[in-house]
Design an enzyme around this catalytic site. Sequence first.
Site, short mmCIF file in Angstrom:
data_model
loop_
_atom_site.label_atom_id
_atom_site.label_comp_id
_atom_site.label_asym_id
_atom_site.label_seq_id
_atom_site.Cartn_x
_atom_site.Cartn_y
_atom_site.Cartn_z
N SER A 45 0.89 -1.16 0.09
CA SER A 45 -0.09 0.02 -0.16
C SER A 45 0.77 1.12 0.14
O SER A 45 2.17 1.14 0.46
CB SER A 45 -0.79 -0.14 1.21
OG SER A 45 -1.64 1.18 1.43
N TYR A 81 -0.77 -0.53 10.56
CA TYR A 81 -1.15 -1.23 9.04
C TYR A 81 0.01 -0.81 8.04
O TYR A 81 0.63 -1.42 7.44
CB TYR A 81 -2.28 -0.50 8.69
CG TYR A 81 -2.92 -0.96 7.24
CD1 TYR A 81 -3.21 -2.25 6.71
CD2 TYR A 81 -2.54 0.01 6.24
CE1 TYR A 81 -3.53 -2.48 5.55
CE2 TYR A 81 -2.87 -0.37 5.09
CZ TYR A 81 -3.45 -1.85 4.67
OH TYR A 81 -3.59 -1.84 3.47
#
Length: 258
Positions: free
Chosen positions: A149, A162
Site C-alpha cells: 500500500s 497497518y
Amino acid sequence: MDNIKAKFDLKGKVAVVTGSSKGIGKSIAGGLAENGAKVVVSSRKQEAVDVVADEFKADGLDAVGIQCHIGDSEQRQALIAKTLEQYGSIDILVNNAAINPYYGPLEGSDEKVFDKIMEVNVKAPWVLSNLALPHMIERGGGSIINISSVEGLRPGFGLGLYSATKSALIMLTKNQAKEWGRYGVRANVLCPGLIKTKFSEGLWTNENLVSGFKKALPLNRIAAPDEMAGIVMLLASDAGSYMTGGVYVADGGYMISG
C-alpha cells in the site's frame, strides 16, 4: 520483433491469489484467468470463493475455490497442498489478503492487535511464499506479487500499525527478489492508493475526507479495483520477465501530491 502481446499469455500457468473473493483480489484473479492462467480463488469462507470460481467458470475460465484463513498455519499449508492436488504446480503467487483491525493512534492499540495484524499482513505472505518456492524452482521459475500500500511508503494518521506491516512487506519482497532470483523466481510489490473496496469503505464513504483527498490527487478520483489488475498481469507474465525487486505504485498521484 518478438510478439509482445504473446508475452502476456499465461496459458499453462497456475496462479494462487489470496483474499480474492472480492475487491482488488477478485479483479486480479479474474485478470490472470482471462490471460489463460488456472486460478485458485482463496479467502476465509468456502462459500465466498465458490461463488467467484463459479462466476469465472461460467465465463469459460479455469478456476477453483480453496478456502484459507491466511492467519492460520494449517490452512496456509493446506492451500498450497490443495493447489498442487488440483493443478499440479504453482507459477504465480499473489499475496493480496490483508487486515486492518484498528484505526487510531499507535499508543491506542494493544499487543494482541499488533500480533494479529503482523501475522496476517507480514508473516502469512512470508510463509506462503516459502511454501510455494520449491514448486516454482521445480518449474524453473515463478512470480511472487505482494500487495502492499502507499501507506507502507508514506506515513498518515490512524493507520500506523497497518503502515508498519505494509512497509515490512515491501522489504520482504526485496529480499525475496535478491535471494531467489538465482532460481528464476521474481518478486515484486504493488502499492495501491485508495481503492473503492469493502476493505477501505470506512475511508471512501466519508464524504468530507474523500472530497479533500480527491482534490489533493492529480487524477482527482478514487480508483476502481480493476485498475490494479493490469500491473499484476505485467508482473506475473513473461512481459515482465526482467522485473524483480520492484516497488510499483498505482495511486492516482498520491505520492507526488501535497
